[in-house]
Design an enzyme around this catalytic site. Structure first.
Site, short mmCIF file in Angstrom:
data_model
loop_
_atom_site.label_atom_id
_atom_site.label_comp_id
_atom_site.label_asym_id
_atom_site.label_seq_id
_atom_site.Cartn_x
_atom_site.Cartn_y
_atom_site.Cartn_z
N ASP A 108 0.93 -1.22 -0.03
CA ASP A 108 0.21 0.03 -0.02
C ASP A 108 0.86 1.30 -0.14
O ASP A 108 1.42 1.73 -1.03
CB ASP A 108 -0.80 -0.22 1.06
CG ASP A 108 -2.05 1.00 1.34
OD1 ASP A 108 -2.05 1.72 0.31
OD2 ASP A 108 -2.30 1.06 2.39
N ARG A 170 -10.49 -12.35 6.68
CA ARG A 170 -9.40 -13.34 5.81
C ARG A 170 -9.84 -14.41 5.32
O ARG A 170 -9.25 -14.98 4.22
CB ARG A 170 -8.36 -13.46 6.99
CG ARG A 170 -7.64 -12.20 7.52
CD ARG A 170 -6.38 -12.57 8.30
NE ARG A 170 -5.96 -11.82 9.26
CZ ARG A 170 -4.92 -10.77 9.02
NH1 ARG A 170 -4.71 -10.46 7.74
NH2 ARG A 170 -4.71 -9.90 9.99
P1 IMP Z 1 1.86 -0.65 3.79
O1 IMP Z 1 2.83 -0.87 4.81
O2 IMP Z 1 1.04 0.62 3.82
O3 IMP Z 1 2.36 -0.85 2.36
O4 IMP Z 1 0.55 -1.64 4.24
C1 IMP Z 1 0.99 -2.95 4.22
C2 IMP Z 1 0.00 -3.51 5.00
O5 IMP Z 1 -1.22 -2.81 5.30
C3 IMP Z 1 -0.50 -4.69 4.33
O6 IMP Z 1 0.39 -5.90 4.71
C4 IMP Z 1 -1.88 -5.01 4.90
O7 IMP Z 1 -1.81 -5.88 6.16
C5 IMP Z 1 -2.53 -3.69 5.07
N1 IMP Z 1 -3.32 -3.13 3.96
C6 IMP Z 1 -2.96 -2.27 3.19
N2 IMP Z 1 -4.12 -2.01 2.33
C7 IMP Z 1 -4.92 -2.97 2.69
C8 IMP Z 1 -6.25 -3.29 2.17
O8 IMP Z 1 -6.71 -2.62 1.14
N3 IMP Z 1 -6.97 -4.08 3.07
C9 IMP Z 1 -6.48 -4.72 4.01
N4 IMP Z 1 -5.28 -4.54 4.49
C10 IMP Z 1 -4.47 -3.78 3.80
#
Ligand code: IMP
Ligand code: MG
Length: 179
Positions: A108, A170
């Site tokens: 994300d 999940r």
């Molecule tokens: P990042 O560190 O912002 O890239 O986020 C990574 C983590 O956020 C992922 O491993 C997910 O656990 C959670 N995440 C990000 N987007 C989503 C989503 O749309 N649905 C569920 N979990 C998400």
């Protein structure tokens, strides 16, 4: 039978990607990995909890010698100005000189992956790549090179197939998005 909307906590989610669409994307990823890692005996490192279904289905399509292990990224509030600190837990395997492929459910902002890549690079793997089932390119805050992306999606919040909303969701074989 068409899938219907689901409710988790206070939110509604509508069907977004079917189990079939997911398995097609995963098969394509596996084909690339089978070609590009032939003779390299990759060490797949799945990031729990979100990647458990993706890792299981991907590995069933991997036909070259490989290993898999599982890690977790724990977040806790640091003291002082450092704020949020993240730590990698559970890695027992020797990473040095291995061909490592990190398996993530979704990238994300890229904060998690940035930290993981830093931590793994310190251990001098022979190579280090990321395979993520989902990626939200609009949200990426880091200059990350993600070599294997199953599906790029817009900035929607999704659940199912390992992904959760506050612990729930999940278990679904299909993916839903918040309405
Ligand atoms: P990042 O560190 O912002 O890239 O986020 C990574 C983590 O956020 C992922 O491993 C997910 O656990 C959670 N995440 C990000 N987007 C989503 C989503 O749309 N649905 C569920 N979990 C998400
Ligand atoms: Mg996750």
């Amino acid at each position: 039978m068409p899938l219907s909307t689901i409710s988790l906590h206070d939110k509604e989610f509508s069907p977004y990607l079917s189990a079939n669409e997911l398995s097609t994307a995963i098969r394509l990823l596996a084909q690339r990995l089978n070609e590009e890692y032939a003779n390299r005996q990759p060490l797949f490192v799945a990031v729990l909890n979100g990647s458990f279904m993706f890792a299981a289905d991907l590995l069933k399509e991997i036909t070259i010698p490989c290993e898999i292990t599982f890690i977790r990224v724990a977040s806790y509030e640091g003291t002082g100005s450092t704020g949020h600190i993240q730590q990698v837990l559970g890695l027992r395997e020797e990473v040095k000189e291995r061909h490592v492929v990190l398996l993530e459910d979704i990238v994300d902002t890229g904060n998690t992956m940035q930290l993981l890549l830093e931590q793994f690079n310190k251990q001098e793997p022979a190579s280090l790549e990321v395979a993520t089932l989902f990626m939200k390119p609009e949200c990426l805050l880091h200059d990350l090179h993600i070599r294997y992306v199953g599906l790029s999606i817009p900035n929607d919040f999704i659940v199912g197939y390992g992904l959760d909303y506050d612990g729930l969701g999940r278990n679904y074989p299909d993916v839903y998005k918040a309405v």
